[in-house]
Design an enzyme around this catalytic site. Structure first.
Site, PDB file in Angstrom:
ATOM      1  CB  CYS A  72      50.819  45.060  11.056  1.00  0.00           C
ATOM      2  SG  CYS A  72      50.041  44.578   9.518  1.00  0.00           S
ATOM      3  CG  PHE A  90      45.148  36.937   7.769  1.00  0.00           C
ATOM      4  CD1 PHE A  90      44.649  37.441   6.583  1.00  0.00           C
ATOM      5  CD2 PHE A  90      44.356  37.012   8.914  1.00  0.00           C
ATOM      6  CE1 PHE A  90      43.384  38.036   6.531  1.00  0.00           C
ATOM      7  CE2 PHE A  90      43.092  37.586   8.880  1.00  0.00           C
ATOM      8  CZ  PHE A  90      42.606  38.104   7.690  1.00  0.00           C
ATOM      9  NE  ARG A 104      57.483  33.707  13.166  1.00  0.00           N
ATOM     10  CZ  ARG A 104      57.520  34.779  12.356  1.00  0.00           C
ATOM     11  NH1 ARG A 104      56.441  35.169  11.711  1.00  0.00           N
ATOM     12  NH2 ARG A 104      58.643  35.448  12.180  1.00  0.00           N
TER      13      ARG A 104
HETATM   14  N1  SAH Z   1      51.306  35.412  10.095  1.00  0.00           N
HETATM   15  C1  SAH Z   1      52.252  35.448   9.007  1.00  0.00           C
HETATM   16  C2  SAH Z   1      52.237  36.772   8.276  1.00  0.00           C
HETATM   17  C3  SAH Z   1      50.886  37.174   7.716  1.00  0.00           C
HETATM   18  S1  SAH Z   1      51.001  38.334   6.457  1.00  0.00           S
HETATM   19  C4  SAH Z   1      53.643  35.117   9.531  1.00  0.00           C
HETATM   20  O1  SAH Z   1      53.856  35.098  10.754  1.00  0.00           O
HETATM   21  O2  SAH Z   1      54.521  34.867   8.722  1.00  0.00           O
HETATM   22  C5  SAH Z   1      49.370  38.466   5.875  1.00  0.00           C
HETATM   23  C6  SAH Z   1      48.916  37.312   5.001  1.00  0.00           C
HETATM   24  O3  SAH Z   1      47.537  37.502   4.756  1.00  0.00           O
HETATM   25  C7  SAH Z   1      49.554  37.200   3.630  1.00  0.00           C
HETATM   26  O4  SAH Z   1      50.093  35.933   3.486  1.00  0.00           O
HETATM   27  C8  SAH Z   1      48.412  37.396   2.629  1.00  0.00           C
HETATM   28  O5  SAH Z   1      48.521  36.523   1.512  1.00  0.00           O
HETATM   29  C9  SAH Z   1      47.229  37.036   3.451  1.00  0.00           C
HETATM   30  N2  SAH Z   1      45.945  37.662   3.117  1.00  0.00           N
HETATM   31  C10 SAH Z   1      45.679  38.957   2.851  1.00  0.00           C
HETATM   32  N3  SAH Z   1      44.360  39.165   2.725  1.00  0.00           N
HETATM   33  C11 SAH Z   1      43.765  37.958   2.936  1.00  0.00           C
HETATM   34  C12 SAH Z   1      42.411  37.511   2.960  1.00  0.00           C
HETATM   35  N4  SAH Z   1      41.402  38.368   2.783  1.00  0.00           N
HETATM   36  N5  SAH Z   1      42.175  36.220   3.205  1.00  0.00           N
HETATM   37  C13 SAH Z   1      43.197  35.349   3.411  1.00  0.00           C
HETATM   38  N6  SAH Z   1      44.489  35.719   3.414  1.00  0.00           N
HETATM   39  C14 SAH Z   1      44.773  37.003   3.179  1.00  0.00           C
END
Ligand code: SAH
Length: 410
Positions: free
Chosen positions: A354, A242, A226
């Site tokens: 991941c 995401f 980040r």
């Molecule tokens: N980048 C974030 C962590 C991401 S975790 C951070 O740094 O905090 C993955 C995320 O993807 C979750 O919030 C989940 O709700 C979302 N997610 C999972 N499948 C998805 C999809 N098909 N479309 C949109 N969001 C999705």
């Protein structure tokens, strides 16, 4: 001093439970890997129950370690220690915890230490144990029969070694099923009336919901990535896919992004993201939140003629194991291809996987394929991994789950 080698089965019949390794299958454990698969065991002595401590004995009769027995799992024994003379008890867990905290103290500044992963399973000699510290609350996740067996001792050790206000259990990961364990959540030490805890990461405030959030509440593994995104964001139009509770979005805004569009399918996560934005006093007009499926939404953005200077792709685990790699590869390729199409010339893609089942090498190949199909050329500016409080053991490559690339599109 190591005890002299013992002969099996003379000691084995003497009481303590033991597993005897198949001579063809003992190499991996002897070379430092902490798991014994069911197929690598020739005999089990003493009828050990779920989570019970067993001695691990070679075909030649030498005790090479102590581990936790898991009768239902393919990973039948997870190693606690290679020191056959040591006892697995409360003091053992306290010592392991103390060592894990010490390692982090040496690695992290005081701000990061207040919001970090204190225990990262096998890499800290505690298979099946994850402990994440969020300010004065520690969230504990137990995912193996052995960890479950020692739940009380582990909670005591955390309380004693951290002085935290509460230990909150989030043992609700699906992998527990493979160990024959039910899900369990709730405070196991102290009480938590308000389950939202505030942390500070590289100067940015985030609220973490330890009871309702994903995993243990926050993705600490992305802390330093980040910060990388923050440094790439000046004057950029950013697309954050995401986005969860706004981790990368807030980092981008802190770095001077002109605008940030975040996409996530979870309304709850986005609500917390908005609250996080407000708590930091950032200009809300620069942030757009889309509750949508990324696969569809990227197509909509493309159809609408949108483009960005910086795209972040941080999807959930598409391939938990190598068996899911094919389907996962298609999903990774799809989103990366769409991302390249939305990226301006000279723009930057920060893309992650991941999935334990997708190696860094395979991931790079998938992303390279996506670039070709999008008609883009890109240069690798950096390779990314999890923050150092998520260490990887050389002999346990399975622990290296998070990999990322920073790519500049020509
Ligand atoms: N980048 C974030 C962590 C991401 S975790 C951070 O740094 O905090 C993955 C995320 O993807 C979750 O919030 C989940 O709700 C979302 N997610 C999972 N499948 C998805 C999809 N098909 N479309 C949109 N969001 C999705």
């Amino acid at each position: 001093m190591r005890p002299a080698p013992e002969r099996a089965p003379s000691r084995i019949t003497g009481g303590s439970a033991a597993v005897v390794l198949n001579p063809e299958r003992e190499r991996s454990l002897l070379r430092g890997h902490p798991w014994v698969f069911s197929g690598a065991i020739d005999q089990v002595h003493g009828d050990p129950g779920s989570g019970a401590t067993v001695r691990i004995v070679t075909a030649e009769g030498q005790t090479v370690g102590l581990g936790a027995y898991s009768p239902q799992s393919q990973i039948r024994v997870r190693l606690w220690t290679r020191d056959a003379a040591s006892a697995i008890d409360g003091a053992f867990f306290r010592e392991r915890l103390r060592a894990a905290i010490e390692r982090r103290r040496a690695l992290l500044g005081s701000e990061s230490l207040a919001a970090c992963r204190l225990v990262h399973g096998e890499a800290d000699g505690l298979p099946g144990v994850v402990a994440d510290r969020y300010s004065d609350v520690v969230v504990l996740q137990l995912t193996s029969a052995g960890a479950e067996h020692w739940r009380d001792a582990i909670a005591n050790a955390i309380e004693a070694e951290t002085g935290c206000r509460a230990v909150y259990e989030r043992s609700d990961a699906e992998v527990r099923e493979l160990e024959g364990l039910d899900a369990r959540t709730g405070a196991i030490r102290g009480t938590l009336v308000e389950t939202r805890v505030e942390i500070v990461e590289h100067g940015i405030r985030y609220r973490v919901d330890v009871a309702r959030g994903q995993k243990t509440g926050f993705y600490l593994d992305q802390r330093d990535n980040r910060a990388r995104v923050r440094d790439l964001s000046r004057d950029a139009d950013v697309l954050n896919c995401f986005g969860y509770t706004g981790g990368f979005a807030l980092a981008a805004l802190a770095g001077g992004a002109r605008s940030v569009v975040s996409v996530d399918s979870s309304a709850e996560a986005l609500a917390l993201a908005r609250a996080n934005l407000e708590a930091n006093g950032f200009d809300a007009s620069r942030a757009e939140w889309a509750e949508a499926d990324v696969f569809q939404h990227l197509r909509q953005l493309r159809d609408a003629g949108r483009s960005f200077d910086l795209v972040v792709l941080d999807p959930p685990k598409f391939a938990p194991t190598a068996a899911h790699a094919d389907r996962a590869a298609r999903a990774y390729k799809d989103i990366n291809l769409l991302a390249f199409r939305l990226l301006r010339h000279g723009g930057v893609l920060v893309t992650f996987s991941c999935s334990g089942g997708v190696s860094p090498d395979l991931f790079q190949k998938i992303v390279a394929g996506a670039a070709v199909d999008a008609g883009s050329q890109a240069q690798v500016l950096a390779r990314l991994q999890a923050a150092p409080d998520h260490p990887v053991m050389l002999a346990f490559p399975e622990g290296e789950y998070l990999k990322g690339l920073i790519l500049k599109r020509f």
